[in-house]
Design a protein around this motif. Sequence first.
Motif, PDB file in Angstrom:
ATOM      1  N   ARG A  33       8.997   2.174   8.358  1.00  0.00           N
ATOM      2  CA  ARG A  33       8.198   2.089   7.440  1.00  0.00           C
ATOM      3  C   ARG A  33       7.493   3.451   7.019  1.00  0.00           C
ATOM      4  O   ARG A  33       7.410   4.230   8.059  1.00  0.00           O
ATOM      5  CB  ARG A  33       7.127   1.041   8.011  1.00  0.00           C
ATOM      6  CG  ARG A  33       7.644  -0.553   8.132  1.00  0.00           C
ATOM      7  CD  ARG A  33       6.716  -1.159   8.765  1.00  0.00           C
ATOM      8  NE  ARG A  33       5.309  -1.343   7.920  1.00  0.00           N
ATOM      9  CZ  ARG A  33       4.336  -2.139   8.454  1.00  0.00           C
ATOM     10  NH1 ARG A  33       4.394  -2.807   9.413  1.00  0.00           N
ATOM     11  NH2 ARG A  33       3.242  -2.197   7.581  1.00  0.00           N
ATOM     12  N   GLY A  72       7.104  -5.088   3.157  1.00  0.00           N
ATOM     13  CA  GLY A  72       7.672  -6.317   3.506  1.00  0.00           C
ATOM     14  C   GLY A  72       8.849  -6.805   2.617  1.00  0.00           C
ATOM     15  O   GLY A  72       9.489  -7.749   2.482  1.00  0.00           O
ATOM     16  N   THR A  79       1.879  -4.143   4.286  1.00  0.00           N
ATOM     17  CA  THR A  79       1.758  -5.230   4.977  1.00  0.00           C
ATOM     18  C   THR A  79       0.763  -5.017   6.221  1.00  0.00           C
ATOM     19  O   THR A  79       0.957  -3.838   6.876  1.00  0.00           O
ATOM     20  CB  THR A  79       2.832  -6.185   5.564  1.00  0.00           C
ATOM     21  OG1 THR A  79       3.767  -5.140   6.046  1.00  0.00           O
ATOM     22  CG2 THR A  79       3.595  -6.755   4.565  1.00  0.00           C
ATOM     23  N   ASN A  91       5.471  -5.641  10.817  1.00  0.00           N
ATOM     24  CA  ASN A  91       6.206  -6.668  10.199  1.00  0.00           C
ATOM     25  C   ASN A  91       7.516  -6.423  10.510  1.00  0.00           C
ATOM     26  O   ASN A  91       7.868  -5.962  11.800  1.00  0.00           O
ATOM     27  CB  ASN A  91       6.127  -6.512   8.578  1.00  0.00           C
ATOM     28  CG  ASN A  91       6.696  -5.468   8.096  1.00  0.00           C
ATOM     29  OD1 ASN A  91       7.501  -4.642   8.851  1.00  0.00           O
ATOM     30  ND2 ASN A  91       6.499  -4.748   6.988  1.00  0.00           N
TER      31      ASN A  91
END
Length: 188
Positions: free
Chosen positions: A10, A101, A175, A179
Amino acid sequence: MVHIFDPRGRDARQTFWYYVLFVVLLRVAGGMAVSIPLTVDLMRAGFQAAQRNDGEAVVQAQMMHQMTGMMQTMAGIGIVIGVVTIVLLAASLARRLHDSGLSGWLVLVPGLSYAVALAMLPVQMDRAIEVMERIQAPGSAANGPMTMMQGQGPIALLGWVPVLFVVIFGVLKSTDGPNRYGDEPTRF
């Protein structure tokens, strides 16, 4: 440096946008490094022809000839810079999508759209050169900019799809917490 090409994990919004800024500045610098010398050569040739007193028609014809060569060179370099941009942004955008996400496979939407726009660039340049030559023809009633713009709309819009995609998905809220793509990225 290896992380640049790794789509796993991420990227926080801040990290992503700083990286996009870096890539945009790299694009601008690359474009300027090529266009400035080409423009200087074009202007030098025009001034030399004017100093020789070759006549307005001859000077315009020489400038037009050199400008078409310059446009073809810039199109080729534009394609290379575009491909480098796709390569540099793909993994980072995938990580940014993961942070929101979303699936990283969505990167294919702007990537393919931009690739098609790049593939159409030589055709666009050939058309622009053809129109420029027609405008320069004696007795031409063609309106330069408007004639050059005709038929470019869908292709130009195709080139903007990736920009809109990056902006829209780049600003999505992250998020909170971990996740399915990994732990929450560190923000600085």
